[in-house]
Design a protein around this motif. Structure first.
Motif, PDB file in Angstrom:
ATOM      1  N   ASN A 156       0.834  -1.215   0.000  1.00 55.11           N
ATOM      2  CA  ASN A 156       0.000   0.000   0.000  1.00 55.11           C
ATOM      3  C   ASN A 156       0.865   1.261   0.000  1.00 55.11           C
ATOM      4  O   ASN A 156       0.542   2.250  -0.669  1.00 55.11           O
ATOM      5  CB  ASN A 156      -0.936   0.011   1.212  1.00 55.11           C
ATOM      6  N   LEU A 157       1.961   1.210   0.747  1.00 51.08           N
ATOM      7  CA  LEU A 157       2.885   2.353   0.784  1.00 51.08           C
ATOM      8  C   LEU A 157       3.545   2.559  -0.576  1.00 51.08           C
ATOM      9  O   LEU A 157       3.727   3.699  -1.023  1.00 51.08           O
ATOM     10  CB  LEU A 157       3.946   2.129   1.864  1.00 51.08           C
ATOM     11  N   ILE A 158       3.894   1.439  -1.221  1.00 51.43           N
ATOM     12  CA  ILE A 158       4.494   1.520  -2.555  1.00 51.43           C
ATOM     13  C   ILE A 158       3.502   2.136  -3.540  1.00 51.43           C
ATOM     14  O   ILE A 158       3.844   3.018  -4.336  1.00 51.43           O
ATOM     15  CB  ILE A 158       4.924   0.125  -3.057  1.00 51.43           C
ATOM     16  N   GLN A 159       2.257   1.666  -3.480  1.00 50.77           N
ATOM     17  CA  GLN A 159       1.223   2.196  -4.377  1.00 50.77           C
ATOM     18  C   GLN A 159       0.984   3.683  -4.128  1.00 50.77           C
ATOM     19  O   GLN A 159       0.790   4.454  -5.076  1.00 50.77           O
ATOM     20  CB  GLN A 159      -0.084   1.422  -4.173  1.00 50.77           C
ATOM     21  N   LYS A 160       1.018   4.075  -2.867  1.00 48.68           N
ATOM     22  CA  LYS A 160       0.824   5.482  -2.522  1.00 48.68           C
ATOM     23  C   LYS A 160       1.962   6.327  -3.079  1.00 48.68           C
ATOM     24  O   LYS A 160       1.730   7.413  -3.637  1.00 48.68           O
ATOM     25  CB  LYS A 160       0.744   5.636  -1.003  1.00 48.68           C
ATOM     26  N   GLN A 161       3.179   5.808  -2.933  1.00 49.80           N
ATOM     27  CA  GLN A 161       4.351   6.534  -3.437  1.00 49.80           C
ATOM     28  C   GLN A 161       4.287   6.668  -4.960  1.00 49.80           C
ATOM     29  O   GLN A 161       4.593   7.718  -5.526  1.00 49.80           O
ATOM     30  CB  GLN A 161       5.639   5.812  -3.026  1.00 49.80           C
ATOM     31  N   ILE A 162       3.868   5.586  -5.619  1.00 50.78           N
ATOM     32  CA  ILE A 162       3.737   5.629  -7.078  1.00 50.78           C
ATOM     33  C   ILE A 162       2.706   6.673  -7.493  1.00 50.78           C
ATOM     34  O   ILE A 162       2.911   7.443  -8.443  1.00 50.78           O
ATOM     35  CB  ILE A 162       3.336   4.241  -7.624  1.00 50.78           C
ATOM     36  N   SER A 163       1.583   6.703  -6.770  1.00 49.60           N
ATOM     37  CA  SER A 163       0.521   7.667  -7.060  1.00 49.60           C
ATOM     38  C   SER A 163       1.022   9.100  -6.891  1.00 49.60           C
ATOM     39  O   SER A 163       0.738   9.981  -7.711  1.00 49.60           O
ATOM     40  CB  SER A 163      -0.665   7.411  -6.130  1.00 49.60           C
ATOM     41  N   ILE A 164       1.789   9.311  -5.815  1.00 47.50           N
ATOM     42  CA  ILE A 164       2.359  10.647  -5.556  1.00 47.50           C
ATOM     43  C   ILE A 164       3.313  11.045  -6.668  1.00 47.50           C
ATOM     44  O   ILE A 164       3.289  12.180  -7.168  1.00 47.50           O
ATOM     45  CB  ILE A 164       3.079  10.669  -4.192  1.00 47.50           C
ATOM     46  N   GLU A 165       4.170  10.107  -7.064  1.00 46.56           N
ATOM     47  CA  GLU A 165       5.151  10.392  -8.118  1.00 46.56           C
ATOM     48  C   GLU A 165       4.466  10.662  -9.461  1.00 46.56           C
ATOM     49  O   GLU A 165       4.896  11.533 -10.229  1.00 46.56           O
ATOM     50  CB  GLU A 165       6.128   9.230  -8.243  1.00 46.56           C
ATOM     51  N   GLU A 166       3.409   9.903  -9.735  1.00 44.58           N
ATOM     52  CA  GLU A 166       2.666  10.118 -10.981  1.00 44.58           C
ATOM     53  C   GLU A 166       2.040  11.506 -11.004  1.00 44.58           C
ATOM     54  O   GLU A 166       2.058  12.202 -12.030  1.00 44.58           O
ATOM     55  CB  GLU A 166       1.593   9.046 -11.142  1.00 44.58           C
ATOM     56  N   GLU A 167       1.477  11.907  -9.863  1.00 45.34           N
ATOM     57  CA  GLU A 167       0.869  13.235  -9.760  1.00 45.34           C
ATOM     58  C   GLU A 167       1.923  14.330  -9.910  1.00 45.34           C
ATOM     59  O   GLU A 167       1.714  15.335 -10.594  1.00 45.34           O
ATOM     60  CB  GLU A 167       0.153  13.369  -8.412  1.00 45.34           C
ATOM     61  N   ALA A 168       3.094  14.104  -9.262  1.00 44.97           N
ATOM     62  CA  ALA A 168       4.186  15.081  -9.355  1.00 44.97           C
ATOM     63  C   ALA A 168       4.683  15.200 -10.791  1.00 44.97           C
ATOM     64  O   ALA A 168       4.926  16.305 -11.294  1.00 44.97           O
ATOM     65  CB  ALA A 168       5.330  14.666  -8.433  1.00 44.97           C
ATOM     66  N   ASN A 169       4.824  14.065 -11.466  1.00 47.83           N
ATOM     67  CA  ASN A 169       5.285  14.084 -12.857  1.00 47.83           C
ATOM     68  C   ASN A 169       4.286  14.808 -13.765  1.00 47.83           C
ATOM     69  O   ASN A 169       4.668  15.490 -14.723  1.00 47.83           O
ATOM     70  CB  ASN A 169       5.508  12.655 -13.360  1.00 47.83           C
ATOM     71  N   LYS A 170       3.018  14.649 -13.449  1.00 51.23           N
ATOM     72  CA  LYS A 170       1.982  15.332 -14.218  1.00 51.23           C
ATOM     73  C   LYS A 170       2.111  16.852 -14.046  1.00 51.23           C
ATOM     74  O   LYS A 170       2.016  17.623 -15.032  1.00 51.23           O
ATOM     75  CB  LYS A 170       0.614  14.869 -13.734  1.00 51.23           C
ATOM     76  N   ILE A 171       2.353  17.283 -12.810  1.00 50.60           N
ATOM     77  CA  ILE A 171       2.519  18.721 -12.525  1.00 50.60           C
ATOM     78  C   ILE A 171       3.795  19.244 -13.183  1.00 50.60           C
ATOM     79  O   ILE A 171       3.824  20.353 -13.737  1.00 50.60           O
ATOM     80  CB  ILE A 171       2.550  18.964 -11.001  1.00 50.60           C
ATOM     81  N   ILE A 172       4.869  18.442 -13.119  1.00 51.61           N
ATOM     82  CA  ILE A 172       6.133  18.834 -13.758  1.00 51.61           C
ATOM     83  C   ILE A 172       5.937  19.005 -15.258  1.00 51.61           C
ATOM     84  O   ILE A 172       6.453  19.951 -15.872  1.00 51.61           O
ATOM     85  CB  ILE A 172       7.225  17.786 -13.470  1.00 51.61           C
ATOM     86  N   ALA A 173       5.185  18.088 -15.846  1.00 54.93           N
ATOM     87  CA  ALA A 173       4.914  18.181 -17.295  1.00 54.93           C
ATOM     88  C   ALA A 173       4.160  19.464 -17.617  1.00 54.93           C
ATOM     89  O   ALA A 173       4.420  20.113 -18.651  1.00 54.93           O
ATOM     90  CB  ALA A 173       4.111  16.967 -17.744  1.00 54.93           C
ATOM     91  N   GLU A 174       3.257  19.859 -16.718  1.00 53.88           N
ATOM     92  CA  GLU A 174       2.529  21.118 -16.911  1.00 53.88           C
ATOM     93  C   GLU A 174       3.492  22.301 -16.831  1.00 53.88           C
ATOM     94  O   GLU A 174       3.371  23.262 -17.606  1.00 53.88           O
ATOM     95  CB  GLU A 174       1.433  21.256 -15.852  1.00 53.88           C
ATOM     96  N   GLY A 175       4.437  22.216 -15.874  1.00 55.05           N
ATOM     97  CA  GLY A 175       5.442  23.266 -15.741  1.00 55.05           C
ATOM     98  C   GLY A 175       6.321  23.354 -16.977  1.00 55.05           C
ATOM     99  O   GLY A 175       6.620  24.447 -17.474  1.00 55.05           O
TER     100      GLY A 175
END
Length: 211
Positions: A156-175
């Motif tokens: 569950n922690l791994i999945q949460k971290q992946i979700s966070i990283e995916e969201e961060a990458n999405k924001i970075i792509a917007e930047g």
């Protein structure tokens, strides 16, 4: 008299010998009847002795096989013993004991199989499948629940971290899009990168410095 004395002491063979000696001297139907009765008793005891040896041998074999973890064969020997003495609670309890061991062994094999499958799913990053297999492990052997829940919590922690990283990458792509557009919007890009940084501590500061 000597025959009666031997009989009273349960010395049956000697009693017959003494009664036979008496019959040589004088024929007596009562003594003859008693001799026949004693002979039948001897035969009965001998049959009982042989039966006990047979039962004990089956039990002994069952105990030895159980020690060797040959549980099915052990159970078979106990059942043979029980067929010769079906009210023997010692044998009944041994059958129950070995049956419980067989059941647990089967469960343990199923548990290990599911656990290994879960590990393979996890290695393949099939996390939902891994969690489902781990939950099946709990159903098979509830006593290991805490161990399995630890595995599920880690995933569950791994999945949460992946979700966070995916969201961060999405924001970075917007930047990145703000910078790489026809008209660069550096301030907005910086705000997006800072937002992404809040999601992941390993965010590369170089992007903000570059802007």
């Amino acid at each position: 008299k000597s025959g009666n004395s031997a009989y009273s002491k349960d010395q049956l063979e000697k009693a017959i010998e003494n009664y036979d000696s008496a019959l040589v001297i004088k024929t007596d139907d009562k003594i003859k009847s008693k001799v026949e009765s004693i002979k039948k008793e001897i035969e009965k005891r001998e049959a009982s002795r042989k039966l006990k040896i047979q039962i004990d041998n089956f039990i002994s074999s069952g105990d030895s096989l159980q020690q060797l973890d040959q549980l099915e064969n052990a159970k078979s020997n106990y059942e043979k013993a029980l067929s010769l003495d079906n009210k023997n609670y010692i044998i009944i309890n041994k059958i129950k004991e070995v049956t419980d061991k067989i059941t647990y062994k089967d469960k343990l094999e199923s548990y290990k199989k599911k656990f290994d499958e879960a590990k393979k799913n996890e290695a393949a990053k099939e996390y939902d499948l891994a969690i489902a297999k781990y939950k099946e492990c709990i159903e098979i052997i509830p006593n290991n629940k805490n161990t399995i829940l630890t595995q599920i919590k880690r995933i569950n922690l791994i999945q949460k971290q992946i979700s966070i990283e995916e969201e961060a990458n999405k924001i970075i792509a917007e930047g990145d899009a703000k910078i790489n557009g026809v008209i660069p919007y550096y301030k907005e890009a910086i705000q997006l990168y800072i937002k992404a940084k809040k999601h992941v501590s390993k965010y590369p500061n170089s992007k903000i410095i570059k802007t």
